[in-house]
Scaffold this motif. Structure first.
Motif, PDB file in Angstrom:
ATOM      1  N   ALA A 139     -27.191 114.839 -31.241  1.00 49.61           N
ATOM      2  CA  ALA A 139     -27.822 113.973 -32.238  1.00 49.61           C
ATOM      3  C   ALA A 139     -28.613 114.797 -33.253  1.00 49.61           C
ATOM      4  O   ALA A 139     -28.554 114.544 -34.465  1.00 49.61           O
ATOM      5  CB  ALA A 139     -28.737 112.959 -31.553  1.00 49.61           C
ATOM      6  N   PHE A 140     -29.356 115.782 -32.768  1.00 50.05           N
ATOM      7  CA  PHE A 140     -30.124 116.642 -33.668  1.00 50.05           C
ATOM      8  C   PHE A 140     -29.198 117.489 -34.541  1.00 50.05           C
ATOM      9  O   PHE A 140     -29.509 117.768 -35.704  1.00 50.05           O
ATOM     10  CB  PHE A 140     -31.060 117.550 -32.870  1.00 50.05           C
ATOM     11  CG  PHE A 140     -32.254 116.840 -32.294  1.00 50.05           C
ATOM     12  CD1 PHE A 140     -32.493 115.506 -32.581  1.00 50.05           C
ATOM     13  CD2 PHE A 140     -33.141 117.496 -31.457  1.00 50.05           C
ATOM     14  CE1 PHE A 140     -33.587 114.839 -32.053  1.00 50.05           C
ATOM     15  CE2 PHE A 140     -34.239 116.851 -30.918  1.00 50.05           C
ATOM     16  CZ  PHE A 140     -34.466 115.510 -31.224  1.00 50.05           C
TER      17      PHE A 140
ATOM     18  N   VAL B 145     -26.176 116.585 -35.611  1.00 52.15           N
ATOM     19  CA  VAL B 145     -25.660 115.693 -36.648  1.00 52.15           C
ATOM     20  C   VAL B 145     -26.717 115.457 -37.721  1.00 52.15           C
ATOM     21  O   VAL B 145     -26.433 115.475 -38.932  1.00 52.15           O
ATOM     22  CB  VAL B 145     -25.205 114.354 -36.027  1.00 52.15           C
ATOM     23  CG1 VAL B 145     -24.874 113.333 -37.111  1.00 52.15           C
ATOM     24  CG2 VAL B 145     -23.998 114.567 -35.118  1.00 52.15           C
ATOM     25  N   LEU B 146     -27.964 115.230 -37.294  1.00 54.94           N
ATOM     26  CA  LEU B 146     -29.063 115.025 -38.235  1.00 54.94           C
ATOM     27  C   LEU B 146     -29.270 116.266 -39.097  1.00 54.94           C
ATOM     28  O   LEU B 146     -29.517 116.160 -40.312  1.00 54.94           O
ATOM     29  CB  LEU B 146     -30.345 114.694 -37.467  1.00 54.94           C
ATOM     30  CG  LEU B 146     -31.616 114.462 -38.299  1.00 54.94           C
ATOM     31  CD1 LEU B 146     -31.435 113.253 -39.206  1.00 54.94           C
ATOM     32  CD2 LEU B 146     -32.820 114.265 -37.396  1.00 54.94           C
TER      33      LEU B 146
ATOM     34  N   SER C 226     -28.491 113.414 -21.043  1.00 60.29           N
ATOM     35  CA  SER C 226     -29.448 113.053 -22.090  1.00 60.29           C
ATOM     36  C   SER C 226     -29.795 114.264 -22.951  1.00 60.29           C
ATOM     37  O   SER C 226     -29.954 114.143 -24.176  1.00 60.29           O
ATOM     38  CB  SER C 226     -30.723 112.474 -21.474  1.00 60.29           C
ATOM     39  OG  SER C 226     -30.444 111.296 -20.754  1.00 60.29           O
TER      40      SER C 226
ATOM     41  N   THR D  79     -26.925 114.869 -25.249  1.00 55.31           N
ATOM     42  CA  THR D  79     -26.902 113.809 -26.260  1.00 55.31           C
ATOM     43  C   THR D  79     -27.936 114.092 -27.349  1.00 55.31           C
ATOM     44  O   THR D  79     -27.649 113.942 -28.547  1.00 55.31           O
ATOM     45  CB  THR D  79     -27.191 112.440 -25.615  1.00 55.31           C
ATOM     46  OG1 THR D  79     -26.193 112.168 -24.624  1.00 55.31           O
ATOM     47  CG2 THR D  79     -27.177 111.338 -26.655  1.00 55.31           C
ATOM     48  N   LEU D  80     -29.132 114.492 -26.942  1.00 55.82           N
ATOM     49  CA  LEU D  80     -30.166 114.853 -27.916  1.00 55.82           C
ATOM     50  C   LEU D  80     -29.731 116.031 -28.761  1.00 55.82           C
ATOM     51  O   LEU D  80     -29.943 116.055 -29.982  1.00 55.82           O
ATOM     52  CB  LEU D  80     -31.475 115.183 -27.190  1.00 55.82           C
ATOM     53  CG  LEU D  80     -32.299 114.015 -26.653  1.00 55.82           C
ATOM     54  CD1 LEU D  80     -33.447 114.534 -25.796  1.00 55.82           C
ATOM     55  CD2 LEU D  80     -32.833 113.177 -27.793  1.00 55.82           C
TER      56      LEU D  80
END
Length: 253
Positions: free
Chosen positions: A24-25, A27-28, A17, A20-21
């Motif tokens: 994700a951050f 990519v953002l 997790s 994954t975070l």
């Protein structure tokens, strides 16, 4: 204590997790500046330089910090209650004070890494597209180290609150939901009440929730620097002590 901290950091590295975070951050952080880049390009407006983007949008990182702390608290701390890991850890013979302190340190380390993703990746990307440019004239040579240092410090303060919420709620979903609601609503609630009750207004003015908005200022007076440092430190100590007290009395099943 050293071995407990190493164990928590090891679990953090193996936590899917968390990675994954982190992704994700990342990519953002890559997508967010591109929206402004193509919008300015199509409209003919001057592009942001890396320095301008960092100064203008560093306040947006507060939302990343809140989201990262809330999500990681649920997946890294509360999830261990449901999986039975927390019960196993509590029966190892170590005092609960040390167990909580080690977990808080590991959790805070993960939250700090998440908090640096947006300012670093976004600034590097914009600098590659438009150049880094120059920092504001009123900024000092210590602006960037101070900005990153305060970002880490305030992330640690938010992490201390997130860990406290996690040990109270224990359930992963409740921790994530409760933390997000708290972090997103606390400013509105304190500001609203503070406008009518003076003491609440003063409390809000000297809370991490209000002060985090000022860590990206190019220039900070020496008189303002002291509360910027002391308030998050006191928040960390207070929440850690309360968290230890709650964890001592917690019935771990």
């Amino acid at each position: 204590m050293y071995n407990l901290i190493r164990a928590e950091l090891f679990k953090l590295r193996k936590n899917r997790s968390f990675w994954t975070l982190l992704m994700a951050f990342a990519v953002l952080s890559l997508a967010y500046p591109l929206l402004y880049y193509f919008d300015h390009r199509s409209s003919g407006q001057p592009q942001f330089t890396g320095a301008e983007f960092l100064v203008s949008f560093i306040s947006s990182n507060a939302y990343i910090i809140k989201l990262g702390v809330a999500m990681l608290a649920g997946f890294f701390i509360s999830n261990e209650y449901a999986s039975g890991i927390m019960k196993t850890i509590a029966s190892t013979g170590h005092t609960r004070d040390r167990l909580y302190a080690a977990k808080l340190i590991g959790f805070t380390g993960g939250a700090m890494l998440l908090s640096l993703v947006f300012p670093i990746i976004s600034t590097v990307e914009v600098s590659l597209l438009s150049g880094f440019g120059q920092l504001p004239d009123e900024s000092t040579p210590f602006f960037l180290p101070r900005l990153l240092g305060l970002t880490l410090l305030y992330t640690a303060a938010y992490a201390a609150i997130g860990a406290l919420i996690a040990v109270i709620m224990t359930d992963s979903g409740k921790t994530i939901g409760g933390s997000l609601i708290f972090f997103l609503m606390i400013d509105i609630v304190l500001a609203g009440i503070g406008s009518k009750v003076e003491i609440i207004g003063q409390l809000y003015d000297y809370s991490i929730f209000k002060l985090i908005g000022g860590i990206g200022k190019p220039s900070i007076d020496s008189g303002d620097m002291l509360p910027l440092l002391l308030v998050p430190l006191l928040t960390i100590v207070l929440c850690a002590l309360v968290g230890i007290s709650v964890f001592r009395r917690k019935d771990i099943k």
